[in-house]
Design a protein around this motif. Sequence first.
Motif, PDB file in Angstrom:
ATOM      1  N   ILE A 166       0.840  -1.205   0.000  1.00  0.00           N
ATOM      2  CA  ILE A 166       0.000   0.000   0.000  1.00  0.00           C
ATOM      3  C   ILE A 166       0.875   1.255   0.000  1.00  0.00           C
ATOM      4  O   ILE A 166       0.608   2.223  -0.732  1.00  0.00           O
ATOM      5  CB  ILE A 166      -0.947  -0.017   1.208  1.00  0.00           C
ATOM      6  CG1 ILE A 166      -1.995  -1.122   1.043  1.00  0.00           C
ATOM      7  CG2 ILE A 166      -1.634   1.342   1.386  1.00  0.00           C
ATOM      8  CD1 ILE A 166      -2.836  -1.365   2.273  1.00  0.00           C
ATOM      9  N   HIS A 170       1.202   4.328  -3.040  1.00  0.00           N
ATOM     10  CA  HIS A 170       1.046   5.774  -2.834  1.00  0.00           C
ATOM     11  C   HIS A 170       2.388   6.519  -2.883  1.00  0.00           C
ATOM     12  O   HIS A 170       2.463   7.684  -2.511  1.00  0.00           O
ATOM     13  CB  HIS A 170       0.351   6.020  -1.498  1.00  0.00           C
ATOM     14  CG  HIS A 170      -1.070   5.569  -1.473  1.00  0.00           C
ATOM     15  ND1 HIS A 170      -2.099   6.284  -2.052  1.00  0.00           N
ATOM     16  CD2 HIS A 170      -1.655   4.452  -0.936  1.00  0.00           C
ATOM     17  CE1 HIS A 170      -3.244   5.662  -1.871  1.00  0.00           C
ATOM     18  NE2 HIS A 170      -3.003   4.530  -1.194  1.00  0.00           N
ATOM     19  N   ILE A 202      -4.851   7.181   3.687  1.00  0.00           N
ATOM     20  CA  ILE A 202      -3.934   6.055   3.517  1.00  0.00           C
ATOM     21  C   ILE A 202      -3.913   5.186   4.772  1.00  0.00           C
ATOM     22  O   ILE A 202      -3.861   3.957   4.699  1.00  0.00           O
ATOM     23  CB  ILE A 202      -2.524   6.566   3.179  1.00  0.00           C
ATOM     24  CG1 ILE A 202      -2.554   7.359   1.866  1.00  0.00           C
ATOM     25  CG2 ILE A 202      -1.529   5.403   3.074  1.00  0.00           C
ATOM     26  CD1 ILE A 202      -1.238   8.000   1.506  1.00  0.00           C
ATOM     27  N   LYS A 204      -6.404   4.709   6.708  1.00  0.00           N
ATOM     28  CA  LYS A 204      -7.640   3.925   6.660  1.00  0.00           C
ATOM     29  C   LYS A 204      -7.470   2.719   5.741  1.00  0.00           C
ATOM     30  O   LYS A 204      -7.943   1.617   6.043  1.00  0.00           O
ATOM     31  CB  LYS A 204      -8.797   4.803   6.184  1.00  0.00           C
ATOM     32  CG  LYS A 204     -10.148   4.128   6.240  1.00  0.00           C
ATOM     33  CD  LYS A 204     -11.261   5.100   5.883  1.00  0.00           C
ATOM     34  CE  LYS A 204     -12.623   4.424   5.970  1.00  0.00           C
ATOM     35  NZ  LYS A 204     -13.718   5.371   5.613  1.00  0.00           N
ATOM     36  N   GLU A 205      -6.779   2.923   4.629  1.00  0.00           N
ATOM     37  CA  GLU A 205      -6.515   1.811   3.718  1.00  0.00           C
ATOM     38  C   GLU A 205      -5.599   0.783   4.370  1.00  0.00           C
ATOM     39  O   GLU A 205      -5.803  -0.430   4.240  1.00  0.00           O
ATOM     40  CB  GLU A 205      -5.892   2.350   2.429  1.00  0.00           C
ATOM     41  CG  GLU A 205      -5.704   1.301   1.351  1.00  0.00           C
ATOM     42  CD  GLU A 205      -5.183   1.886   0.046  1.00  0.00           C
ATOM     43  OE1 GLU A 205      -4.826   1.085  -0.841  1.00  0.00           O
ATOM     44  OE2 GLU A 205      -5.130   3.135  -0.070  1.00  0.00           O
ATOM     45  N   SER A 208      -7.262  -1.656   6.749  1.00  0.00           N
ATOM     46  CA  SER A 208      -8.012  -2.763   6.157  1.00  0.00           C
ATOM     47  C   SER A 208      -7.108  -3.839   5.567  1.00  0.00           C
ATOM     48  O   SER A 208      -7.598  -4.833   5.023  1.00  0.00           O
ATOM     49  CB  SER A 208      -8.945  -2.225   5.054  1.00  0.00           C
ATOM     50  OG  SER A 208      -8.190  -1.672   3.994  1.00  0.00           O
TER      51      SER A 208
END
Length: 220
Positions: A166, A170, A202, A204-205, A208
């Motif tokens: 992730i 980004h 980010i 929050k991503e 998960s």
Amino acid sequence: MKYNSVFDIIGPVMIGPSSSHTAGAARIGKAARNLFGKEPTWARIHLYESFAKTYKGHGTDFALVGGLLGFETDDPRMSKALDIAKEKGMEVEFIEDNSAANHPNTVRMLIGNEKEQQELVGISIGGGKVEITELNGFELRLSGNHPAILIMHNDRFGAIASVTKILAKHEINIGHMEVNRKDVGKEALMVIEVDQNVDDAILKELQSADHIIQIAKIVS
């Protein structure tokens, strides 16, 4: 117990008398508060070696509590922090601990409320600079000089890869990374220093991603 985990480190401008014993102590207190995510209602503060011997004369006591109240190191209210905490109903206990410490300016802070608590160990290394060396039983070495993400996760295959994937997507570069665990297959703590502050979207991503329990960030 449930542990919250949002904190940052504050700057070096200070109310005296000592950069190590006052400004550094305030930074540790502020880190503990922000880690907890709210103002605690009680604090048990263990002071070691030099901190234990001089904490009243050098203002370490009011600086630590000022940090817990959210004061910046140059806040004019800092010297009145003990009185302000008492007025707000915060119960504070200072303990002069005779146990050996790796650094003379060491403090162990247990803070909480009626539902949850947190434990943090910090040292003031001079000039208002600090290191956080332990968080809820996990060893780490964090200075707050760079933005960082702290990720509590299950010790499972793929957890680290899911996070780094992730961050790469980004275009967030990792400057330093360490992982610590209490036991195989149990909870682990991932500490990632990055080159820029990470947006909440980010985070929050990341929350998960596979096997992630909890996330905190440090802003520069």
